[in-house]
Design an enzyme around this catalytic site. Structure first.
Site: not given
Ligand code: NDP
Length: 525
Positions: A297, A331
């Site tokens: 998502e 999001c």
């Molecule tokens: P990120 O993509 O930065 O991070 C999401 C998760 O992925 C975190 O736990 C992060 O860990 C982890 N992560 C980061 N890099 C990697 C990697 N290389 N491999 C595996 N995992 C990784 O997103 P945000 O947390 O900033 O969230 C915001 C985003 O989420 C926005 O784009 C928003 O639109 C989307 N979103 C979508 C929703 C939907 O239902 N479609 C709902 C809510 C949010 P770490 O924190 O350690 O970097």
């Protein structure tokens, strides 16, 4: 035991109802929230371990989670998992799967109902952690906790429905049935912006269907995940079913995704990380027996469209709430307002009048509407976009930021070209882009003309246009004459099209199918 199982099934057969939101105009609720904020304050700075196969592990290598309103305040200290520990966590989950998959569905649902009950009891405390750790206002934090409870209540019911006899065509001479069985080990990777609801939802769905999990919380909201993991311990969930693995996504993410024993990935986050996971998950690794399933998502660039027939006051209210609720870090945030020419100036003025009145500051106070953005990186990225926006349009409100917390003023950039960067790229902060459309057709075209397709709103009183938009507006969650945010579990199954993800619907009847595989069984009579 039989009675317990019967009670769980009986509870699962009661209709699902959304948790009511807390009314903070009532003094007793304000008092309860204040008391919880005080209680949590005394627990700030606690050190939390990794939990692998039920073992609590404290590493020398740690990281801290901080309060974005006061960055010097530490919320929690966490052991930072290494790649080796990521591998151990997957192994522990794989071992636990061998027994957890045999636990009957009603028993699994029982754990999830019990977790829902504890979360209800701890609601104000859970809210308080969110207020401190991610800067949510009281109502935003409360809505997040309510949604987390809803997911647990909903998925426990759904599991019982899936465990029921499934309607298939019966044929002569055979007893045939269809059963839903779990997949295996899942890597659950939630974002920080719904640090309660999405983390609980993806973990709950995985576990109730009989899978085991490595939960890697977002690095800016690990304490909230730790509070939920504590709830799972308190309800007696067996060791190894949920392994808790705080650590940097960029360090341990690949190891989790690529591990041959990981069967599925449930991720919510940004487009770029989602695409990378999709690519890595597609590659086969030695010893891997399956094609991994990736439930992704991702981001959005959601629009609120207003035509000349709309109730313009309601539209302005909807635009402001959609754009600035939780500082635009949803999001589903309505980060684009697309307004037809003939009412453009009037609606823009109404939006400005409302946005100027928003309060920003101390989210430990009940009436504060906006808090900080999540961290220094977000502040930098969003302020860079504001600079870009100043060249791509007309800055009509905000643009500034204030320390020491990461506070950014509600910002409005008007007269933006639909193809400008601030009209196409997800900014994920309190920045509203306002776009003029020549007419309704043009507005629909602009609304669909991004790579995302998550949520969308249309304010209109024209029944024919509403019918047209039902077909043409290409988003997973479409709303008429209401804001683009605030989906309710069960009522608005949530998830988007195109680059917004893999078309999953969290909080809908299809969701648990993503965490199971169906086995058809026939016995010749
Ligand atoms: P990120 O993509 O930065 O991070 C999401 C998760 O992925 C975190 O736990 C992060 O860990 C982890 N992560 C980061 N890099 C990697 C990697 N290389 N491999 C595996 N995992 C990784 O997103 P945000 O947390 O900033 O969230 C915001 C985003 O989420 C926005 O784009 C928003 O639109 C989307 N979103 C979508 C929703 C939907 O239902 N479609 C709902 C809510 C949010 P770490 O924190 O350690 O970097």
């Amino acid at each position: 035991m039989k009675n317990v199982a019967e009670n769980i099934v009986a509870r699962a057969r009661t209709p699902f109802k959304n948790q009511p939101l807390t009314d903070f105009t009532r003094e007793e609720n304000r008092q309860a929230q204040r008391a919880a904020l005080e209680q949590v304050k005394s627990e700030l700075g606690t050190t939390y371990p990794l939990i692998i196969g039920g073992q609590k592990i404290f590493n020398d290598d740690t990281f801290t989670s901080i309060n974005p309103s006061q960055p010097e305040q530490v919320i929690g200290r966490f052991s930072k998992a290494s790649v080796e520990q990521a591998n151990q966590a997957v192994q522990a989950a794989a071992e636990a799967f061998e027994s957890w998959k045999r636990v009957p569905a009603d028993e699994r649902a029982g754990y999830i109902f019990a977790a829902a009950d504890l979360l209800k009891e701890r609601r104000f405390v859970f809210n308080a952690w969110m207020i401190y750790e991610v800067g949510k206002s009281w109502p935003e934090a409360d809505g997040d906790t309510a949604e987390a409870i809803d997911f647990l209540e909903f998925y426990a019911r759904e599991m019982i429905r899936l465990a029921d006899e499934q309607p298939i065509t019966r044929i002569e001479g055979e007893d045939n049935e269809l059963v839903y069985i779990p997949l295996g080990v899942g890597a659950v990777i939630p974002p920080w912006n719904f640090p309660g609801a999405i983390m609980v939802g993806m973990t709950g769905a995985s576990v109730v269907t009989g899978n085991t999990v490595v939960l890697k919380p977002a690095s800016t909201s690990p304490t909230i995940a730790a509070q939920f993991v504590r709830i799972l311990e308190d309800v007696g969930l067996p060791a190894g079913v949920v392994n808790f693995l705080p650590g940097s996504g960029s360090t341990i993410g690949d190891a989790l995704i690529e591990h041959p024993l990981v069967r599925f990935i449930a991720f919510t986050g940004s487009r770029d990380v989602g695409l990378r996971i999709n690519e890595l998950a597609a590659k086969h690794h030695k010893g891997q027996k399956w094609i991994k399933r990736a439930v992704l998502e991702m981001g959005g660039k959601d629009a609120v469209v207003v035509d000349e027939t709309a109730d313009l006051d309601a539209a302005a209210d909807g635009i402001v709430t959609s754009a600035f609720g939780f500082q635009g870090q949803k999001c589903s945030a309505g980060s684009r307002a697309i307004i037809v020419d003939s009412v453009y100036n009037e609606v823009l003025q109404k939006v400005l009048d409302r946005a100027k009145k928003l309060t920003m500051g101390d989210v430990t106070q009940p009436t504060t509407y906006m808090g900080p953005v999540i961290d220094a990186n977000a502040l930098k990225k969003i302020t860079e976009y504001i600079e870009i926006g100043k060249n791509e349009g007309r800055l009509v409100l905000g643009g500034g930021h204030h320390g020491p917390g990461y506070f950014i003023e509600p910002t409005i950039i008007a007269d933006v070209d639909p193809h400008a960067r601030v009209a196409q790229e997800e900014i994920f902060g309190p920045v509203l882009t306002v776009i003029k459309a020549s007419d309704f057709d043009d507005a629909m075209h602009i609304a669909n003309d991004t790579e995302y397709g998550l949520t969308g709103s249309l304010y209109s009183r024209d029944a024919q246009r509403i019918e047209r938009a039902k077909e043409e507006y290409f988003v997973g969650n479409l709303y008429f004459n209401r804001k683009s945010t605030g989906a309710f579990v069960g009522a608005h199954p949530f998830g988007g099209f195109n680059m917004s993800g893999t078309d999953s619907k969290a909080g809908g009847r299809d969701y648990l199918l993503l965490f199971t595989q169906a086995k058809a069984i026939s016995v010749k009579k």
